[in-house]
Design an enzyme around this catalytic site. Sequence first.
Site, PDB file in Angstrom:
ATOM      1  N   GLU A 101     -17.545   3.830 -16.047  1.00  0.00           N
ATOM      2  CA  GLU A 101     -16.472   3.179 -16.798  1.00  0.00           C
ATOM      3  C   GLU A 101     -15.484   4.225 -17.317  1.00  0.00           C
ATOM      4  OE1 GLU A 101     -17.448   1.465 -20.690  1.00  0.00           O
ATOM      5  OE2 GLU A 101     -16.410  -0.366 -20.074  1.00  0.00           O
ATOM      6  N   LYS A 143     -19.661  -3.700 -39.763  1.00  0.00           N
ATOM      7  CA  LYS A 143     -19.024  -2.372 -39.717  1.00  0.00           C
ATOM      8  C   LYS A 143     -18.007  -2.392 -38.589  1.00  0.00           C
ATOM      9  CE  LYS A 143     -19.527   1.397 -37.512  1.00  0.00           C
ATOM     10  NZ  LYS A 143     -18.087   1.695 -37.327  1.00  0.00           N
ATOM     11  N   GLU A 198     -23.704  -5.990 -26.240  1.00  0.00           N
ATOM     12  CA  GLU A 198     -22.642  -6.293 -25.265  1.00  0.00           C
ATOM     13  C   GLU A 198     -21.970  -4.971 -24.948  1.00  0.00           C
ATOM     14  OE1 GLU A 198     -22.142  -9.063 -23.852  1.00  0.00           O
ATOM     15  OE2 GLU A 198     -23.304 -10.398 -25.139  1.00  0.00           O
ATOM     16  N   CYS A 240     -13.611  -4.312 -21.723  1.00  0.00           N
ATOM     17  CA  CYS A 240     -14.922  -4.226 -21.062  1.00  0.00           C
ATOM     18  C   CYS A 240     -14.862  -4.969 -19.731  1.00  0.00           C
ATOM     19  CB  CYS A 240     -16.000  -4.804 -21.953  1.00  0.00           C
ATOM     20  SG  CYS A 240     -15.588  -6.410 -22.608  1.00  0.00           S
TER      21      CYS A 240
HETATM   22  P1  NAD Z   1     -18.551   2.866 -29.059  1.00  0.00           P
HETATM   23  O1  NAD Z   1     -19.894   2.595 -28.481  1.00  0.00           O
HETATM   24  O2  NAD Z   1     -18.091   4.257 -29.151  1.00  0.00           O
HETATM   25  O3  NAD Z   1     -18.479   2.289 -30.554  1.00  0.00           O
HETATM   26  C1  NAD Z   1     -18.777   0.949 -30.841  1.00  0.00           C
HETATM   27  C2  NAD Z   1     -19.194   0.836 -32.292  1.00  0.00           C
HETATM   28  O4  NAD Z   1     -20.436   1.504 -32.477  1.00  0.00           O
HETATM   29  C3  NAD Z   1     -18.221   1.483 -33.273  1.00  0.00           C
HETATM   30  O5  NAD Z   1     -18.098   0.664 -34.408  1.00  0.00           O
HETATM   31  C4  NAD Z   1     -18.914   2.781 -33.626  1.00  0.00           C
HETATM   32  O6  NAD Z   1     -18.572   3.294 -34.881  1.00  0.00           O
HETATM   33  C5  NAD Z   1     -20.362   2.350 -33.594  1.00  0.00           C
HETATM   34  N1  NAD Z   1     -21.330   3.436 -33.433  1.00  0.00           N
HETATM   35  C6  NAD Z   1     -21.155   4.646 -32.854  1.00  0.00           C
HETATM   36  N2  NAD Z   1     -22.288   5.372 -32.928  1.00  0.00           N
HETATM   37  C7  NAD Z   1     -23.207   4.618 -33.555  1.00  0.00           C
HETATM   38  C8  NAD Z   1     -24.570   4.800 -33.912  1.00  0.00           C
HETATM   39  N3  NAD Z   1     -25.226   5.928 -33.658  1.00  0.00           N
HETATM   40  N4  NAD Z   1     -25.212   3.787 -34.537  1.00  0.00           N
HETATM   41  C9  NAD Z   1     -24.579   2.628 -34.806  1.00  0.00           C
HETATM   42  N5  NAD Z   1     -23.291   2.399 -34.503  1.00  0.00           N
HETATM   43  C10 NAD Z   1     -22.607   3.372 -33.882  1.00  0.00           C
HETATM   44  O7  NAD Z   1     -17.544   1.954 -28.240  1.00  0.00           O
HETATM   45  P2  NAD Z   1     -15.953   1.835 -28.404  1.00  0.00           P
HETATM   46  O8  NAD Z   1     -15.342   3.082 -27.886  1.00  0.00           O
HETATM   47  O9  NAD Z   1     -15.596   1.367 -29.761  1.00  0.00           O
HETATM   48  O10 NAD Z   1     -15.643   0.631 -27.414  1.00  0.00           O
HETATM   49  C11 NAD Z   1     -15.535   0.793 -26.048  1.00  0.00           C
HETATM   50  C12 NAD Z   1     -16.789   0.332 -25.344  1.00  0.00           C
HETATM   51  O11 NAD Z   1     -17.118  -0.988 -25.739  1.00  0.00           O
HETATM   52  C13 NAD Z   1     -16.614   0.265 -23.832  1.00  0.00           C
HETATM   53  O12 NAD Z   1     -17.762   0.773 -23.215  1.00  0.00           O
HETATM   54  C14 NAD Z   1     -16.474  -1.226 -23.565  1.00  0.00           C
HETATM   55  O13 NAD Z   1     -16.822  -1.624 -22.273  1.00  0.00           O
HETATM   56  C15 NAD Z   1     -17.364  -1.803 -24.590  1.00  0.00           C
HETATM   57  N6  NAD Z   1     -17.029  -3.189 -24.875  1.00  0.00           N
HETATM   58  C16 NAD Z   1     -17.878  -4.163 -24.459  1.00  0.00           C
HETATM   59  C17 NAD Z   1     -17.572  -5.492 -24.682  1.00  0.00           C
HETATM   60  C18 NAD Z   1     -18.524  -6.583 -24.238  1.00  0.00           C
HETATM   61  O14 NAD Z   1     -18.489  -7.648 -24.834  1.00  0.00           O
HETATM   62  N7  NAD Z   1     -19.344  -6.370 -23.228  1.00  0.00           N
HETATM   63  C19 NAD Z   1     -16.388  -5.832 -25.340  1.00  0.00           C
HETATM   64  C20 NAD Z   1     -15.529  -4.813 -25.750  1.00  0.00           C
HETATM   65  C21 NAD Z   1     -15.873  -3.493 -25.522  1.00  0.00           C
END
Ligand code: NAD
Length: 494
Positions: free
Chosen positions: A386, A176, A251, A285
């Site tokens: 963050e 997804k 992650e 991130c």
């Molecule tokens: P997010 O947590 O809002 O969304 C991530 C994914 O989770 C999306 O596909 C979203 O649709 C899905 N999601 C949302 N609610 C859900 C639920 N209840 N159940 C299952 N899936 C759900 O994050 P974002 O805004 O897309 O990305 C930014 C965040 O990601 C930042 O915190 C960043 O630090 C982190 N990030 C971490 C890494 C790493 O490898 N550590 C890499 C890139 C981004």
Amino acid sequence: METKHFQNLIDGKWVPAQSGKTLENRNPADTRELVATFPASDKQDVDAAVAAAKKAFTSWRLVPAPKRAEILYRTGEILTQRKEQYAQDMTREMGKVLAETRGDVQEAIDTAFYMAGEGRRLFGQTTPSELPNKFAMSVRMPVGVCGMIAPWNFPMAIPSWKLFPALVCGNTCVIKPAEDTPLSTYNLVQTLMDAGLPPGVVNIVAGFGPEAGAPLVEHPDVRAVSFTGSSEVGRIVGQTAAGSFKPCSLEMGGKNAMIVMDDANLELALEGALWGAFGTTGQRCTATSRILLHKDVAQTFINRLVERARKLKVGNGLDESMQVGPQISQQQIETSARYVEIAQKEGARLEIGGHRLTGGAYDNGWFFAPTVFSGVKPNMRIAQEEVFGPVVSLIEFSSYDEAIAIANGIQYGLSTAIYTRNVNLAYKAMRDLEAGITYVNAPTIGAEVHLPFGGVKQTGNGHREGGTGALDFYTTWKSVYVDYSDKLQRAQID
Ligand code: NAD
């Protein structure tokens, strides 16, 4: 340009969401541009995709790993040919400047070639048995159907970190993509199909998190879940997965510190700070969101950083002269603005930026000015939480020990950096910084695909993407004993 309408990929066929609902993918640099529409899927679509992946697993697991790897190798080759087109698509869907989206596609290419190489390794162990005429070994077995949930900031690289190791290990996948950036996942998976991936081995279910992500995590036939995103959502995903004990790789966020010692090459540290803090508009991130400055160099560094930040060219990433693109959404610039307010209330000094950019083309997109705060104290919210935007906090310290304590004094533990010419201090920092990644004389961003990627504390739950850590997640160990003595031999007894 004509708007494209994408569908889900289930069992090798393109199908709409069963509900018929769709979502819009708009260009954050110019929201008047509708890049494409995608299905807004729900549980029914997830169920169909998981069923397809489960069926495909029965044959895919039996394809020899070197043959599976050949598909990845071809994928890397085709991605190389399509790199420019896919980078343009990515800039349009999420805003990063072209140099960076080319890098994102390159990361997928690197991962394809690296993981293709694993097809002829996937090493296990052979080891002596404690009994005579008995052979002992451990082999890697695929896990089964893997569910994958991706964020929007590395929309091709991160899906490749998940899909390619999973595939070479013999798993089938349902992915997804983030609702803001499905196009790059589609481009990646289309390439896999063009390289010969059989139907059902990778399925895409586009949609929002609660509707399409949650049922994927909950599905009993999904045997492992790989999630990258915020700690907030990661906690929900991890708790759900724990209910059925399925392996779950999380992650998540970071609040990454760069330490600048008094003996640092300041010009180099400045370059690193600009790239680390404002690359990807601070939406990594691993973004450098705290810069810890030795008091003897602090003022010089602050003056020069502000001067350089002022000159950064912010605009549409498709324009090659731009250095910083838009933020992903209205919500993200609102978050940046909220943190500016919080920081000011806490007493931090706004040196530059701190506001949405407006006027002319800026009015059509989500642009936020590169923002620098000085006089930040380690316990302020702006130094702890963050932001995920082009906002950097400068914190002063007097000694190495104090710098390490500040760097470690957060809930996250993803990336860290130290600028120093003192080799002893550099080695101490490699040992003392609590993080999954430490850079010496380089900023906190810039991971390479063949090393483990991930963090400690609330950044992750102990798994790693990249490197051989990914193989560990996408396989389970099976120990095999072959007794060729022709008699019953009892371990620990005979
Ligand atoms: P997010 O947590 O809002 O969304 C991530 C994914 O989770 C999306 O596909 C979203 O649709 C899905 N999601 C949302 N609610 C859900 C639920 N209840 N159940 C299952 N899936 C759900 O994050 P974002 O805004 O897309 O990305 C930014 C965040 O990601 C930042 O915190 C960043 O630090 C982190 N990030 C971490 C890494 C790493 O490898 N550590 C890499 C890139 C981004």
